[in-house]
Scaffold this motif. Structure first.
Motif, mmCIF file in Angstrom:
data_model
loop_
_atom_site.group_PDB
_atom_site.id
_atom_site.type_symbol
_atom_site.label_atom_id
_atom_site.label_comp_id
_atom_site.label_asym_id
_atom_site.label_seq_id
_atom_site.Cartn_x
_atom_site.Cartn_y
_atom_site.Cartn_z
ATOM 1 N N THR A 221 14.034 6.471 19.259
ATOM 2 C CA THR A 221 12.871 7.110 19.858
ATOM 3 C C THR A 221 11.696 6.153 19.809
ATOM 4 N N LEU A 222 11.063 5.918 20.941
ATOM 5 C CA LEU A 222 9.909 5.030 21.030
ATOM 6 C C LEU A 222 8.625 5.812 20.777
ATOM 7 N N ILE A 223 7.716 5.206 20.000
ATOM 8 C CA ILE A 223 6.393 5.786 19.806
ATOM 9 C C ILE A 223 5.346 4.709 20.045
ATOM 10 N N CYS A 224 4.146 5.111 20.433
ATOM 11 C CA CYS A 224 3.059 4.144 20.510
ATOM 12 C C CYS A 224 2.654 3.764 19.095
ATOM 13 N N ASP A 225 2.093 2.593 18.931
ATOM 14 C CA ASP A 225 1.777 2.075 17.598
ATOM 15 C C ASP A 225 0.917 3.045 16.792
ATOM 16 N N SER A 226 -0.028 3.675 17.457
ATOM 17 C CA SER A 226 -0.993 4.527 16.751
ATOM 18 C C SER A 226 -0.462 5.915 16.427
ATOM 19 N N ALA A 227 0.804 6.215 16.761
ATOM 20 C CA ALA A 227 1.382 7.523 16.446
ATOM 21 C C ALA A 227 2.104 7.541 15.105
ATOM 22 N N ALA A 228 2.225 6.385 14.455
ATOM 23 C CA ALA A 228 3.058 6.297 13.249
ATOM 24 C C ALA A 228 2.574 7.215 12.135
ATOM 25 N N ALA A 229 1.272 7.227 11.875
ATOM 26 C CA ALA A 229 0.758 8.055 10.779
ATOM 27 C C ALA A 229 1.003 9.538 11.038
ATOM 28 N N ILE A 237 9.441 10.631 8.907
ATOM 29 C CA ILE A 237 9.763 9.273 8.452
ATOM 30 C C ILE A 237 10.001 9.286 6.947
ATOM 31 N N ASP A 238 11.136 8.757 6.525
ATOM 32 C CA ASP A 238 11.424 8.601 5.094
ATOM 33 C C ASP A 238 11.148 7.181 4.609
ATOM 34 N N ASP A 252 3.149 -11.158 -1.163
ATOM 35 C CA ASP A 252 2.415 -10.793 0.047
ATOM 36 C C ASP A 252 3.246 -11.185 1.271
ATOM 37 N N VAL A 253 3.188 -10.372 2.327
ATOM 38 C CA VAL A 253 4.063 -10.568 3.484
ATOM 39 C C VAL A 253 3.249 -10.688 4.775
ATOM 40 N N ALA A 254 3.441 -11.801 5.470
ATOM 41 C CA ALA A 254 2.884 -11.955 6.814
ATOM 42 C C ALA A 254 3.941 -11.516 7.816
ATOM 43 N N ASN A 255 3.538 -10.614 8.698
ATOM 44 C CA ASN A 255 4.468 -10.102 9.711
ATOM 45 C C ASN A 255 3.669 -9.721 10.952
ATOM 46 N N LYS A 256 4.354 -9.208 11.952
ATOM 47 C CA LYS A 256 3.736 -8.854 13.219
ATOM 48 C C LYS A 256 2.517 -7.970 13.005
ATOM 49 N N ILE A 257 1.472 -8.216 13.794
ATOM 50 C CA ILE A 257 0.249 -7.441 13.700
ATOM 51 C C ILE A 257 0.577 -5.941 13.771
ATOM 52 N N GLY A 258 -0.026 -5.181 12.899
ATOM 53 C CA GLY A 258 0.256 -3.754 12.796
ATOM 54 C C GLY A 258 1.078 -3.390 11.581
ATOM 55 N N VAL A 264 -0.217 0.737 4.731
ATOM 56 C CA VAL A 264 -1.285 1.587 4.195
ATOM 57 C C VAL A 264 -0.961 3.059 4.441
ATOM 58 N N ALA A 265 -0.549 3.374 5.672
ATOM 59 C CA ALA A 265 -0.222 4.761 6.009
ATOM 60 C C ALA A 265 0.979 5.253 5.206
ATOM 61 N N ALA A 266 1.982 4.395 5.022
ATOM 62 C CA ALA A 266 3.158 4.788 4.251
ATOM 63 C C ALA A 266 2.788 5.088 2.799
#
Length: 353
Positions: A221-229, A237-238, A252-258, A264-266
């Motif tokens: 299922t696709l969601i827009c980035d801002s729907a995750a929270a 989401i588990d 510390d982890v550098a990864n794709k923006i977002g 933080v939300a998790a």
């Protein structure tokens, strides 16, 4: 019982042929599947720079084959001084993408192989590049198993960007965990919900992750980035499972923006946050994430055409990576084991002697 190493792993982004390196041009997916032939280090570097090939492990593998092509060309031009001439090719490849540490790791490994060679260097360098590719695939399958075992009976997984076969030699890192979880759920007759973010502005989730999963018969299922929270709040989401482009020695982890905002939300919603990456992604010389070079791409990747003309008083900021502090990460999964949570001490247990 389905075999996750075959049924759920059909895609290969990089194919070596006698003519050169065939690169699956990911800019055209999912509309069409088109391989481009690279016959020089410069063409491989251009493929990396222009996002024809992307994903930290795949970038490193492509660069390794770029060294093979460079050695082939330089040795034919001057069998006596090819080692001097190839330094230009190493520099071109190293500058293709600054954030993914796998690129520098693969080039360093190829350089060590090259140093001991006399005569035609291509056979030995080709064997080394193919070994890097094969080792990555084996590592991905092991990480998939380890991550799936840690998550256990999770019913809802959220992934960001593309971390599957397209970003690696095959199977994937974070998406490899999804593949292994799906295999387990299918065997047990259980339900697993896989959610993928769009991952703007290049839409690696919408274009690439969904295409990969669709090719392998895994519903998503696709969601827009801002729907995750919102999905987290609704308890859909588990676990959040992501990859990494560079990991500092403190975790510390550098990864794709977002990625940072997902972590933080998790944490706020009490949801597990997993990073899946081979140990070649760990930069042992980087003490913490504040020193990671963050690539910024053209503002025109964000701006609508109306605002791209000269004279408009509008600009765009387009960083393509961010850094997630180790304190927000529940688990780091590597081919050498787990760091739960990742710290300087737990990462040291994963370092090769």
């Amino acid at each position: 019982m389905h075999d996750s190493t075959t049924t759920y792993d059909r895609i290969r982004p990089l194919l070596w042929t006698e003519a050169g390196l065939q690169v699956l041009d990911q800019r055209f997916l999912p509309e069409r599947t088109e391989y481009r032939l690279c016959t020089s280090a410069q063409e491989v570097a251009e493929a990396i720079r222009t996002m024809q090939v992307r994903g930290a492990p795949a970038i490193g593998i492509a660069a390794a084959f770029g060294v093979v092509l460079a050695a082939r060309q330089r040795f034919r031009q001057d069998p006596k001084r090819w080692k001097e001439a190839i330094e230009k090719d190493f520099a071109v490849l190293a500058e293709a993408r600054p954030t993914a540490v796998n690129l520098a790791w693969a080039l360093a490994r190829m350089r060590r192989c090259l140093a001991a060679l006399d005569g035609d260097p291509e056979p030995a360098l080709l064997a080394e590049a193919q070994a890097i590719q094969a080792e990555d695939l084996a590592a991905n399958r092991r990480m998939g198993r380890l991550g799936a075992e840690l998550i256990g009976g999770a019913k809802g997984i959220l992934t960001h960007c593309n971390t599957g076969s397209l970003a690696t030699s095959g199977f994937g890192t974070a998406l490899g965990v999804v593949r292994a979880l799906w295999q387990r759920a299918a065997a047990r007759g259980e339900t697993l919900r896989v959610y993928a973010t769009e991952t703007r502005p290049w839409l690696q989730g919408a274009r690439l992750t969904l295409w990969e999963l669709e090719q392998d018969g895994i519903p998503a299922t696709l969601i827009c980035d801002s729907a995750a929270a919102l999905l987290m709040r609704r308890r859909l989401i588990d676990w959040v499972v992501v990859g990494a482009d560079r990991i500092a020695a403190n975790g510390d982890v550098a990864n794709k923006i977002g990625t940072y905002q997902l972590a933080v939300a998790a944490r706020y919603h009490g949801i597990g946050f997993m990073v899946v990456a081979p140990t070649s992604t760990i930069d042992w010389n980087l003490p913490h994430g504040d020193r990671v070079p963050i690539e910024e791409r053209s503002e025109n990747e964000l701006l609508p055409p109306y605002f791209q003309s000269q004279g408009k008083r509008v600009q765009a900021l387009n960083p393509v990576f961010d850094v997630t502090p180790a304190a927000l990460i529940s688990a780091l999964v590597t081919e050498r084991g787990l760091a739960c949570p990742p710290t300087a001490a737990s990462l040291r247990t994963l370092r090769a002697p």
